[in-house]
Design an enzyme around this catalytic site. Structure first.
Site, PDB file in Angstrom:
ATOM      1  N   ASP A   5      -1.977   6.921   6.840  1.00  0.00           N
ATOM      2  CA  ASP A   5      -0.555   7.273   6.920  1.00  0.00           C
ATOM      3  C   ASP A   5      -0.364   8.777   6.788  1.00  0.00           C
ATOM      4  O   ASP A   5       0.551   9.243   6.128  1.00  0.00           O
ATOM      5  CB  ASP A   5       0.219   6.533   5.822  1.00  0.00           C
ATOM      6  CG  ASP A   5       1.729   6.588   6.049  1.00  0.00           C
ATOM      7  OD1 ASP A   5       2.155   6.694   7.220  1.00  0.00           O
ATOM      8  OD2 ASP A   5       2.484   6.539   5.064  1.00  0.00           O
ATOM      9  N   LEU A  47      10.302   5.975  -6.753  1.00  0.00           N
ATOM     10  CA  LEU A  47      11.008   7.250  -6.865  1.00  0.00           C
ATOM     11  C   LEU A  47      10.057   8.274  -7.474  1.00  0.00           C
ATOM     12  O   LEU A  47       9.232   7.931  -8.313  1.00  0.00           O
ATOM     13  CB  LEU A  47      12.205   7.097  -7.806  1.00  0.00           C
ATOM     14  CG  LEU A  47      13.598   6.958  -7.196  1.00  0.00           C
ATOM     15  CD1 LEU A  47      13.678   5.668  -6.422  1.00  0.00           C
ATOM     16  CD2 LEU A  47      14.649   6.987  -8.283  1.00  0.00           C
ATOM     17  N   VAL A  48      10.210   9.532  -7.066  1.00  0.00           N
ATOM     18  CA  VAL A  48       9.395  10.607  -7.643  1.00  0.00           C
ATOM     19  C   VAL A  48      10.321  11.636  -8.282  1.00  0.00           C
ATOM     20  O   VAL A  48      11.282  12.091  -7.653  1.00  0.00           O
ATOM     21  CB  VAL A  48       8.513  11.289  -6.574  1.00  0.00           C
ATOM     22  CG1 VAL A  48       7.661  12.383  -7.219  1.00  0.00           C
ATOM     23  CG2 VAL A  48       7.615  10.273  -5.881  1.00  0.00           C
ATOM     24  N   VAL A  76      12.988  14.276  -6.956  1.00  0.00           N
ATOM     25  CA  VAL A  76      12.456  15.097  -5.853  1.00  0.00           C
ATOM     26  C   VAL A  76      12.168  14.282  -4.592  1.00  0.00           C
ATOM     27  O   VAL A  76      12.034  14.834  -3.514  1.00  0.00           O
ATOM     28  CB  VAL A  76      11.172  15.883  -6.249  1.00  0.00           C
ATOM     29  CG1 VAL A  76      11.476  16.938  -7.287  1.00  0.00           C
ATOM     30  CG2 VAL A  76      10.065  14.964  -6.726  1.00  0.00           C
ATOM     31  N   LYS A  99       5.861   9.495 -10.650  1.00  0.00           N
ATOM     32  CA  LYS A  99       6.212   8.506  -9.620  1.00  0.00           C
ATOM     33  C   LYS A  99       6.391   7.145 -10.276  1.00  0.00           C
ATOM     34  O   LYS A  99       5.468   6.624 -10.907  1.00  0.00           O
ATOM     35  CB  LYS A  99       5.107   8.442  -8.561  1.00  0.00           C
ATOM     36  CG  LYS A  99       5.359   7.420  -7.453  1.00  0.00           C
ATOM     37  CD  LYS A  99       4.216   7.438  -6.445  1.00  0.00           C
ATOM     38  CE  LYS A  99       4.411   6.430  -5.335  1.00  0.00           C
ATOM     39  NZ  LYS A  99       3.310   6.474  -4.349  1.00  0.00           N
ATOM     40  N   GLY A 132      10.948   6.780  -1.859  1.00  0.00           N
ATOM     41  CA  GLY A 132      10.192   6.063  -0.832  1.00  0.00           C
ATOM     42  C   GLY A 132      10.493   4.585  -0.927  1.00  0.00           C
ATOM     43  O   GLY A 132      11.278   4.144  -1.768  1.00  0.00           O
ATOM     44  N   ALA A 133       9.856   3.819  -0.064  1.00  0.00           N
ATOM     45  CA  ALA A 133      10.096   2.375  -0.040  1.00  0.00           C
ATOM     46  C   ALA A 133       9.648   1.713  -1.336  1.00  0.00           C
ATOM     47  O   ALA A 133      10.194   0.700  -1.751  1.00  0.00           O
ATOM     48  CB  ALA A 133       9.362   1.765   1.147  1.00  0.00           C
ATOM     49  N   PHE A 134       8.639   2.292  -1.983  1.00  0.00           N
ATOM     50  CA  PHE A 134       8.042   1.614  -3.132  1.00  0.00           C
ATOM     51  C   PHE A 134       8.281   2.331  -4.451  1.00  0.00           C
ATOM     52  O   PHE A 134       7.810   1.877  -5.481  1.00  0.00           O
ATOM     53  CB  PHE A 134       6.534   1.431  -2.914  1.00  0.00           C
ATOM     54  CG  PHE A 134       6.228   0.602  -1.712  1.00  0.00           C
ATOM     55  CD1 PHE A 134       6.292  -0.776  -1.769  1.00  0.00           C
ATOM     56  CD2 PHE A 134       5.896   1.200  -0.503  1.00  0.00           C
ATOM     57  CE1 PHE A 134       6.031  -1.550  -0.652  1.00  0.00           C
ATOM     58  CE2 PHE A 134       5.625   0.438   0.618  1.00  0.00           C
ATOM     59  CZ  PHE A 134       5.697  -0.950   0.539  1.00  0.00           C
TER      60      PHE A 134
END
Length: 354
Positions: free
Chosen positions: A141, A33-34, A26, A49, A29-31
């Site tokens: 953020d 996967l979700v 879904v 995540k 991100g940089a850090f």
């Protein structure tokens, strides 16, 4: 001992307990996967995540530890909640949270929002921020993609990986540029909870207009766009700038007058414009606080001071200045995960016994 199963998602190995099935990507991100998944224990849809290589560097280890501590501590209806956490045999860390169908970024790019939805979403953002700020935490953020929404219009703030303690000597490049408060760009030093109010104001404006309010191409352009609408910063704000280069740049800009926001937001009602005026203030000391914003006339349909809770206790930031090796962060992380499961088991036992 939990049984682990492996699945390949977008070229990445997800190694998760057999409790979770039907993985679907879904977000990335940089850090990490979700994925969405089905929790066999509760029959609920959840988000899993994967934190990529959390122990590869001390910086990443600390970042992951911080996010874990925050997710454990922050318990509020408008904050994403942790339902499980585990370390796989490959030593990746997985956070499991509730799954919400979409986020504000997707909603804003698909269609204009009606007034009652804008009000309700802003109310929930500010309700969540009131709680977070009372815990001594600044999100740093806040942006539409970090604000999750379900089909009932329930809203939850997520992604606390960048969150920091309120105050001393905060550092510069953090939030996505469009939503970044001017004091982050200007001083690169000290800032506080007010940066989240600025970001919430930018999100509010985007909900009203259907497009980002300050879409800067870079930091210089970003600041220039802000001054076109809000005017040149007051002298006492300019005096707080720590960097000589930044100071010279700000002083070199043409003097501009603040434009009435009513001229920019012609279709918005006066109460909406008034609240926005109070959120988008150059001087963070004069920016409205979350608690004050909740009591504003624009949010009167939803405001209930008896149902806008604050944190029971401040978040413990004592680890944040620690400069520790990876192995130490790893031991601390294992300890936090064990503590989470012990507390969780005790709560369930209590609930079953009552």
């Amino acid at each position: 001992m939990a049984e682990f199963v492996r699945a390949q998602i977008f070229g990445t190995t997800f190694e998760i307990t057999s409790r979770y099935t039907d993985l679907q990507l879904v977000g990335m991100g940089a850090f990490g996967l979700v994925c969405s998944a089905k929790d066999q224990l509760t029959n609920q849809a959840v988000a899993v995540k994967k934190i990529m290589k959390p122990f590869s560097t001390p910086v990443l280890s600390k970042r992951t530890y911080r996010e874990l501590k925050l997710l454990k501590h922050l318990r509020h209806e408008n904050i994403i909640s942790l339902s499980d956490i585990f370390i796989s045999p490959l030593e990746d860390i997985y956070f499991v949270t509730e799954l919400l169908g979409t986020d504000l970024h997707r909603l804003l790019t698909s269609r204009p929002l009606e007034k009652q939805f804008i009000q309700y979403f802003l109310y929930q953002i500010l309700r969540g921020l009131k709680y977070v700020h009372s815990a001594g935490v600044v999100h740093r953020d806040l942006k539409p993609s970090n604000i999750l929404v379900n089909e009932n219009c329930d809203l939850k703030i997520c992604d606390f990986g960048l969150a920091r303690i309120q105050d001393p000597q905060m550092t510069g490049y953090v939030s996505t540029r469009y939503y970044r408060a001017p004091e982050i760009m200007l001083t690169w030093q000290k800032y506080d909870v007010e940066v989240d109010i600025w970001s919430a104001g930018c999100i509010f404006a985007e909900m009203l207009e259907g497009k980002p309010l300050f879409p800067g191409k870079d930091h210089v352009n970003q600041f220039s766009i802000i001054t076109e609408l809000l005017g040149t910063p007051p002298d006492d704000v300019i005096q707080t700038i720590c960097s000589e280069n930044t100071l010279r740049f700000v002083q070199s800009l043409p003097k501009r007058e603040r434009q009435p926001l009513a001229n920019k937001f012609k279709n918005a009602e006066p109460d909406a414009v008034d609240l926005l005026e109070n959120m988008l203030v150059f001087d963070p000391r004069k920016r409205v606080r979350a608690e004050q914003a909740l009591a504003h006339a624009y949010l009167a349909p939803y405001h209930d001071p008896t149902d806008e809770p604050v944190a029971d206790e401040k978040f413990d930031w004592s680890f944040n200045d620690a400069d520790l090796p990876v192995d130490t962060w790893k031991i601390m992380m294992y300890s936090e995960i064990l503590d989470y499961h012990n507390v969780d088991a005790a709560v369930q036992e209590q609930e079953n016994g009552s």
